[in-house]
Design an enzyme around this catalytic site. Sequence first.
Site, PDB file in Angstrom:
ATOM      1  N   GLU A 130      24.621  86.425  48.114  1.00 23.46           N
ATOM      2  CA  GLU A 130      24.972  84.964  48.035  1.00 23.46           C
ATOM      3  C   GLU A 130      26.515  84.878  48.095  1.00 23.46           C
ATOM      4  O   GLU A 130      27.172  85.741  47.430  1.00 23.46           O
ATOM      5  CB  GLU A 130      24.491  84.277  46.755  1.00 23.46           C
ATOM      6  CG  GLU A 130      24.878  82.763  46.875  1.00 23.46           C
ATOM      7  CD  GLU A 130      24.577  82.090  45.572  1.00 23.46           C
ATOM      8  OE1 GLU A 130      23.093  81.616  45.534  1.00 23.46           O
ATOM      9  OE2 GLU A 130      25.030  81.931  44.822  1.00 23.46           O
ATOM     10  N   TYR A 178      27.652  77.455  52.173  1.00 19.17           N
ATOM     11  CA  TYR A 178      27.016  78.300  51.461  1.00 19.17           C
ATOM     12  C   TYR A 178      26.121  79.070  52.317  1.00 19.17           C
ATOM     13  O   TYR A 178      25.609  78.801  53.461  1.00 19.17           O
ATOM     14  CB  TYR A 178      26.075  77.150  50.720  1.00 19.17           C
ATOM     15  CG  TYR A 178      24.956  78.212  50.027  1.00 19.17           C
ATOM     16  CD1 TYR A 178      25.189  78.563  48.664  1.00 19.17           C
ATOM     17  CD2 TYR A 178      23.905  78.604  50.573  1.00 19.17           C
ATOM     18  CE1 TYR A 178      24.231  79.538  47.965  1.00 19.17           C
ATOM     19  CE2 TYR A 178      22.656  79.552  49.879  1.00 19.17           C
ATOM     20  CZ  TYR A 178      23.188  80.007  48.655  1.00 19.17           C
ATOM     21  OH  TYR A 178      22.299  80.858  48.141  1.00 19.17           O
TER      22      TYR A 178
END
Length: 381
Positions: free
Chosen positions: A189, A101
């Site tokens: 993101e 992530y």
Amino acid sequence: MNLHEYQSKLRFAEYGIPTPKGQVAHSPQQAYEIAKELGVPVVVKAQVLTGGRGKAGGVKLARTPEEAQQRADDILGMDIRSHKVLKVLVDPASNIQSEIYLGVTNDRAARKPLIMASAQGGMDIEEVNRTTPEKIIREHVDPFLGLRDYQIRNLAYGIELPRELWKQFGKIASGLYRCYVESDATLAEINPLIIDGSGNLLAVDGKISIDDNALYRHPDLAELRDTSAEPPAETQARAAGLSYIKLDGEIGCMVNGAGLAMTTMDMTKLYGGSPANFLDIGGGAKAETVAAALRIILADPNVKAVLFNIFGGITRCDEVAMGILAALKDIKVDLPMIVRLVGTNETEGRRLLDEAQVPHMITAATLAEAAQKAVTAAQGA
Ligand code: GDP
Ligand code: MN
């Protein structure tokens, strides 16, 4: 405003972030052709403005172009958390060794951008954040200094990234941070950022949220707005220059000024009602604007009464009154309308409304009186 995955990844690519070179399909046949052109296997992915598509069955692998066509047929038209799938992204499939992530967001409390990385990326990142938050490595970025090399090394070290990938990771992290800043984003993101079969980093999913108030300086990004993915009332409101947010209550609120609009919502609650919307018609309030706002409010089937709360400062009450009367010539309103007009030229404004003898219109001298009357009217309706 949120960008779709395919839009986000195109933007990421402009910042040197490696992404799969897929294409968007609007039909199963198109998905077949894209898969044929790209070569198989491919991954077929729902393009909807909500997360958790994988868990909802909106991300599927396909080993042949025929299978890609079938998967696209399954996914197109699907409902993912009330978002209807109208297009799919067909990407070359990746051989995933691990899922990382990497995201940049605004930390309001710290008043700084925050970059976060985790070795436990993928579909359960929210769960990781809840149960083992220490597995998410966080660095606050000084907006004047930008993302520093030592911070990137802290992230890479913290997620135990193999040394040979640090250079690639550094380019991706600084590219993502620049993309975030230069897009006036509130979120940029990559989840997951994968280590692929050949041991390289690749951004297979992307999300960018842009601050609506900054869109005026990004016409290229503003153009990416997908109006088919938002409630029609919001599209109409934007076109009319109104700030509108739909809520669940029964009192339609038409107010000038954002602060007054919020106070009006509070007042309906104080007297036991609840607002159907936030709506700021802005200054001026010409007849066309009032008419557009009234149409949007009345299109909501929950609305039982309409509360006009106008404070005339620069805006003159007689002008607003004329705006309301002109709008009512176009639109027939069967619901009670409660009007509170105060400020510049209020006597004149009220006189215009009284003389017009509009059916279902009730005037009020104070906001408290108007809110009470609106709640009573909505409950009686
Ligand atoms: P999200 O569920 O909306 O976040 O959609 P993602 O694009 O992140 O996809 C969900 C999951 O599908 C990822 O975490 C991966 O595990 C898997 N996935 C996505 N693309 C590929 C791919 O190219 N190959 C493989 N094997 N898995 C993929
Ligand atoms: Mn994802």
